[in-house]
Write a protein that holds these residues in place. Structure first.
Motif, PDB file in Angstrom:
ATOM      1  N   ARG A  49      -2.092   1.273   4.880  1.00 54.12           N
ATOM      2  CA  ARG A  49      -1.629   0.291   3.924  1.00 54.12           C
ATOM      3  C   ARG A  49      -0.716  -0.725   4.587  1.00 54.12           C
ATOM      4  N   ASN A  50      -0.638  -1.865   3.916  1.00 55.88           N
ATOM      5  CA  ASN A  50       0.240  -2.933   4.380  1.00 55.88           C
ATOM      6  C   ASN A  50       0.775  -3.661   3.155  1.00 55.88           C
ATOM      7  N   ASP A  51       2.109  -3.672   2.977  1.00 53.97           N
ATOM      8  CA  ASP A  51       2.729  -4.342   1.841  1.00 53.97           C
ATOM      9  C   ASP A  51       3.010  -5.798   2.178  1.00 53.97           C
ATOM     10  N   LEU A  52       2.660  -6.680   1.240  1.00 53.24           N
ATOM     11  CA  LEU A  52       2.875  -8.112   1.431  1.00 53.24           C
ATOM     12  C   LEU A  52       3.637  -8.652   0.225  1.00 53.24           C
ATOM     13  N   PRO A  53       4.769  -9.323   0.435  1.00 47.56           N
ATOM     14  CA  PRO A  53       5.544  -9.841  -0.697  1.00 47.56           C
ATOM     15  C   PRO A  53       4.832 -11.015  -1.365  1.00 47.56           C
ATOM     16  N   LEU A  54       4.821 -11.012  -2.707  1.00 48.89           N
ATOM     17  CA  LEU A  54       4.244 -12.123  -3.457  1.00 48.89           C
ATOM     18  C   LEU A  54       5.303 -13.192  -3.709  1.00 48.89           C
ATOM     19  N   LYS A  55       4.854 -14.412  -3.870  1.00 52.66           N
ATOM     20  CA  LYS A  55       5.781 -15.483  -4.222  1.00 52.66           C
ATOM     21  C   LYS A  55       6.287 -15.311  -5.645  1.00 52.66           C
ATOM     22  N   ALA A  56       5.421 -14.796  -6.538  1.00 49.26           N
ATOM     23  CA  ALA A  56       5.801 -14.605  -7.939  1.00 49.26           C
ATOM     24  C   ALA A  56       5.373 -13.225  -8.399  1.00 49.26           C
ATOM     25  N   ALA A  57       6.309 -12.470  -8.976  1.00 49.08           N
ATOM     26  CA  ALA A  57       5.974 -11.186  -9.595  1.00 49.08           C
ATOM     27  C   ALA A  57       5.298 -11.466 -10.935  1.00 49.08           C
ATOM     28  N   ARG A  58       4.234 -10.720 -11.249  1.00 54.05           N
ATOM     29  CA  ARG A  58       3.474 -10.981 -12.476  1.00 54.05           C
ATOM     30  C   ARG A  58       2.692  -9.747 -12.896  1.00 54.05           C
ATOM     31  N   TYR A  59       2.325  -9.721 -14.177  1.00 48.41           N
ATOM     32  CA  TYR A  59       1.386  -8.727 -14.680  1.00 48.41           C
ATOM     33  C   TYR A  59       0.524  -9.394 -15.752  1.00 48.41           C
ATOM     34  N   GLN A  60      -0.550  -8.714 -16.149  1.00 41.79           N
ATOM     35  CA  GLN A  60      -1.552  -9.289 -17.067  1.00 41.79           C
ATOM     36  C   GLN A  60      -2.074 -10.617 -16.535  1.00 41.79           C
ATOM     37  N   HIS A  61      -2.305 -10.665 -15.232  1.00 44.26           N
ATOM     38  CA  HIS A  61      -2.833 -11.867 -14.603  1.00 44.26           C
ATOM     39  C   HIS A  61      -4.308 -11.658 -14.281  1.00 44.26           C
ATOM     40  N   ALA A  63       0.816  -1.260 -13.695  1.00 47.76           N
ATOM     41  CA  ALA A  63      -0.166  -1.370 -14.776  1.00 47.76           C
ATOM     42  C   ALA A  63      -0.394  -2.849 -15.049  1.00 47.76           C
ATOM     43  N   PHE A  64      -1.540  -3.176 -15.608  1.00 47.00           N
ATOM     44  CA  PHE A  64      -1.928  -4.574 -15.817  1.00 47.00           C
ATOM     45  C   PHE A  64      -1.846  -5.348 -14.495  1.00 47.00           C
ATOM     46  N   HIS A  65      -2.244  -4.692 -13.403  1.00 54.11           N
ATOM     47  CA  HIS A  65      -2.301  -5.318 -12.091  1.00 54.11           C
ATOM     48  C   HIS A  65      -3.741  -5.717 -11.810  1.00 54.11           C
ATOM     49  N   THR A  66      -4.039  -6.174 -10.615  1.00 52.10           N
ATOM     50  CA  THR A  66      -5.410  -6.498 -10.236  1.00 52.10           C
ATOM     51  C   THR A  66      -5.750  -5.804  -8.926  1.00 52.10           C
ATOM     52  N   ALA A  67      -7.040  -5.533  -8.723  1.00 54.80           N
ATOM     53  CA  ALA A  67      -7.545  -4.930  -7.494  1.00 54.80           C
ATOM     54  C   ALA A  67      -8.801  -5.686  -7.079  1.00 54.80           C
ATOM     55  N   SER A  68      -8.829  -6.167  -5.845  1.00 49.29           N
ATOM     56  CA  SER A  68      -9.943  -6.981  -5.352  1.00 49.29           C
ATOM     57  C   SER A  68     -10.518  -6.349  -4.097  1.00 49.29           C
ATOM     58  N   LEU A  69     -11.834  -6.139  -4.075  1.00 47.32           N
ATOM     59  CA  LEU A  69     -12.500  -5.551  -2.917  1.00 47.32           C
ATOM     60  C   LEU A  69     -12.753  -6.629  -1.869  1.00 47.32           C
ATOM     61  N   LEU A  70     -12.284  -6.400  -0.647  1.00 46.39           N
ATOM     62  CA  LEU A  70     -12.477  -7.338   0.454  1.00 46.39           C
ATOM     63  C   LEU A  70     -13.757  -6.992   1.220  1.00 46.39           C
ATOM     64  N   PRO A  71     -14.293  -7.940   1.986  1.00 47.48           N
ATOM     65  CA  PRO A  71     -15.556  -7.669   2.703  1.00 47.48           C
ATOM     66  C   PRO A  71     -15.495  -6.495   3.661  1.00 47.48           C
ATOM     67  N   ASP A  72     -14.315  -6.168   4.183  1.00 41.61           N
ATOM     68  CA  ASP A  72     -14.220  -5.056   5.130  1.00 41.61           C
ATOM     69  C   ASP A  72     -14.010  -3.710   4.458  1.00 41.61           C
ATOM     70  N   GLY A  73     -14.068  -3.661   3.105  1.00 43.08           N
ATOM     71  CA  GLY A  73     -13.944  -2.401   2.383  1.00 43.08           C
ATOM     72  C   GLY A  73     -12.542  -2.066   1.940  1.00 43.08           C
ATOM     73  N   ARG A  74     -11.542  -2.848   2.377  1.00 49.58           N
ATOM     74  CA  ARG A  74     -10.175  -2.617   1.894  1.00 49.58           C
ATOM     75  C   ARG A  74     -10.014  -3.203   0.493  1.00 49.58           C
ATOM     76  N   VAL A  75      -8.967  -2.751  -0.190  1.00 48.72           N
ATOM     77  CA  VAL A  75      -8.689  -3.203  -1.556  1.00 48.72           C
ATOM     78  C   VAL A  75      -7.337  -3.906  -1.572  1.00 48.72           C
ATOM     79  N   PHE A  76      -7.305  -5.100  -2.172  1.00 44.91           N
ATOM     80  CA  PHE A  76      -6.076  -5.887  -2.291  1.00 44.91           C
ATOM     81  C   PHE A  76      -5.530  -5.712  -3.698  1.00 44.91           C
ATOM     82  N   LEU A  77      -4.438  -4.945  -3.824  1.00 43.69           N
ATOM     83  CA  LEU A  77      -3.780  -4.716  -5.107  1.00 43.69           C
ATOM     84  C   LEU A  77      -2.631  -5.702  -5.249  1.00 43.69           C
ATOM     85  N   ALA A  78      -2.522  -6.326  -6.419  1.00 44.64           N
ATOM     86  CA  ALA A  78      -1.492  -7.345  -6.607  1.00 44.64           C
ATOM     87  C   ALA A  78      -0.742  -7.131  -7.912  1.00 44.64           C
TER      88      ALA A  78
END
Length: 554
Positions: free
Chosen positions: A293-305, A253-268
């Motif tokens: 799907r493909n999981d990618l580790p973030l450098k910093a865990a965050r929410y409400q970003h 919750a309080f995450h972000t979702a970004s639509l990429l040009p190829d139609g995939r969604v980047f959830l962070a």
């Protein structure tokens, strides 16, 4: 004698059609107005024989003559229209309607193709159009003749469709009452409301290239104050009004979702739970169509970003909170062309900032927020270059500080659109005197800021750009006696060349909302999903999905 405004009787039958699903895919039976007469006077529902006023007869005669002439051209075809004219709640779209205007626009059509009919339309009332791409059919419903001051009350608009020579396209549209928030309804049963799979707040809603809306995560607001987080997703299909379950994305919750040009969604990022607060440490690259799907580790865990994606398919992540409530000072991003995460080497510690992309499409602008010293006016600029994230030395300054603002692009591509900054608070904590901001301002390039129109003062509002370039701002948080609460306000902002935009206040939402989503649908309407209503001092979930059709721009 009371006229039954939504009733029609099929001529030659004893059956009444109640304004629901009207289709012109095959020649329809003629519909005649029906009236109710009191019992004891031959009472009941009876069909009136045509005794149209002169202007109605003239309109119909003109339409008939046009239909008999070859002016349309041999290569023109008439779309087959399925007009869904019922709603599952609120004012019925055809209530009181007497006339319909059919209007086709698109590339290569210098002027719209239009026809006007009574509400008892036939397939011949739909204009024939030449071959071409991106045709749009509108149906505008009026109380009174449109050329004699009739009032426009309902509107339906198709998604763009192509016309191939000799082939009549099939077009379906929902007719909706202008400016009225109603629950989503099903195309298969228009008088039946369509409910989301789950009740959500602090979720995301991403409009996919085909017009569907991908809804992910969020938490369920409960009256006891608990906030269980979900990893479920669902897909809203505006063509049929359905919500369908999608793949699980992990509780967030309080995450972000970004639509990429190829139609995939980047959830962070996002919060995985609130009792205690734990965070999602990774990002997720997801194909909503296949579930890959493909999981990618973030450098910093965050929410409400905040997150945004530029025209190169690069995603920037800024701001946010750590599990202990401190500010995350790491800037990082995802480069979809290179398929890797990138981090900015220096700290950047603004929380509750907004993020947008400069009108050129490549440069990111971080708008406002708060540091350890309080709310800020900064508009910091970042860009991707040579596989790195860089900051630009020059940056703009807002007229005043803003925490929790919203940004949306105002204007069509041919109108030199600009990002419009709306709302926010002038401090970090409303309980300590921070006030909501009513002024708006434009970001004109990287270093220049211009005054925008005055809006209702609130923070954490939802703002969305419509297909015609206007912006709709909905809900958010206002203040009162040291506390904040959800608001029902809705405003429609229209750009004008060489002049300030105009602001039209629309009907209030049935329930105030904050932490909701608003998505522009292909027909120009807006979908509102989820959120929290705490305006009465109690926590109430917004479980219905609402749709609203704004008045047309022209």
């Amino acid at each position: 004698m009371r006229v039954a405004s939504e009733s029609f009787m099929e001529e030659g039958t004893g059956h009444t059609s109640w304004g629901g699903r009207i289709t012109a895919q095959s020649p329809p039976r003629r519909l005649l107005p029906a009236v109710w007469t009191p019992p004891g006077r031959g009472g009941g529902l009876v069909a009136l024989r045509p005794m149209a006023p002169r202007f109605v007869r003239s309109t119909l005669l003109a339409a008939a003559l046009m239909a008999l002439t070859p002016a349309c051209g041999e290569n023109e075809v008439r779309p087959s229209l399925d007009l869904l004219s019922d709603s599952c709640a609120g004012t019925q779209p055809l209530a009181g309607v007497t006339h319909l205007r059919f209007r086709v626009t698109g590339p290569g059509l210098d002027t719209p193709r239009e026809r006007v009919s009574t509400v008892a339309w036939t397939e011949a009332d739909v204009p024939a159009v030449p071959s071409g791409t991106a045709r749009v059919l509108e149906v505008r419903a009026y109380v009174g003749a449109p050329d004699q001051g009739g009032q426009l009350v309902s509107l339906g608009r198709s998604v763009p469709f192509d016309v191939t020579e000799g082939q009549a396209p099939k077009v379906r549209m929902f007719l909706r009452r202008l400016g009225e928030f109603v629950p989503v309804n099903l195309a298969s049963a228009p008088r039946t409301c369509s409910l989301p799979v789950a009740t959500r707040a602090a979720h995301t809603a991403t409009t996919l290239p085909d017009g569907r809306v991908f809804i992910t995560g969020g938490y369920e607001p409960r009256a006891d104050g608990t906030r269980p987080v979900t990893g479920t997703t669902e897909v809203f299909n505006p063509a049929d009004g359905t919500f369908s379950p999608g793949p699980d994305v992990g509780a967030r919750a309080f995450h972000t979702a970004s639509l990429l040009p190829d139609g995939r969604v980047f959830l962070a990022g996002g919060a995985a739970s609130f009792a205690p607060v734990t965070l999602q440490p990774s990002s997720l690259l997801l194909d909503p169509n296949t579930g890959a799907r493909n999981d990618l580790p973030l450098k910093a865990a965050r929410y409400q970003h905040a997150a945004a994606v530029n025209t190169e398919g690069q995603v920037l992540l800024v701001s946010g909170r750590a599990a202990d409530g401190s500010t995350v000072d790491t800037v990082e991003g995802y480069d979809s062309a290179k398929g890797r995460l990138v981090a900015y080497p220096a700290p950047f510690s603004f929380v509750d900032a907004a993020l947008t992309v400069e009108r050129g499409g490549r440069i990111f602008q971080v708008v406002g927020g708060a540091s350890g010293l309080g709310a800020v006016r900064d508009v910091a600029a970042f860009t991707f270059a040579d596989g790195e994230i860089l900051t630009l030395a020059a940056g703009a300054y807002l007229r005043g500080p803003r925490v929790g603002a919203a940004v949306a692009l105002l204007g069509r591509p041919d109108e030199d659109p600009l990002p419009l900054v709306m709302g926010g608070f002038d401090g970090l904590d409303p309980a300590k005197g921070a006030r909501p901001v009513g002024a708006s301002e434009f970001l004109n390039g990287v270093v220049q800021v211009e005054d925008g129109p005055a809006l209702m003062p609130r923070g954490n509002l939802c703002a969305v750009t419509l297909p015609d370039g206007r912006v709709m701002a909905l809900g958010g948080r206002g203040t009162g006696i040291g506390t904040t609460y959800a608001q029902p306000w809705v405003e429609l902002i229209t750009p004008h060349a060489g002049a300030q935009p105009t602001v039209l206040g629309l009907t209030l939402m049935p329930q105030p909302r904050v932490w909701h989503t608003c998505s522009a649908l292909p027909d120009g309407s807006v979908l509102v999903v989820g959120g929290v209503d705490d305006s009465t001092g109690e926590i109430r979930a917004n479980s219905e999905a609402l749709v609203v059709m704004p008045p047309p721009r022209d």
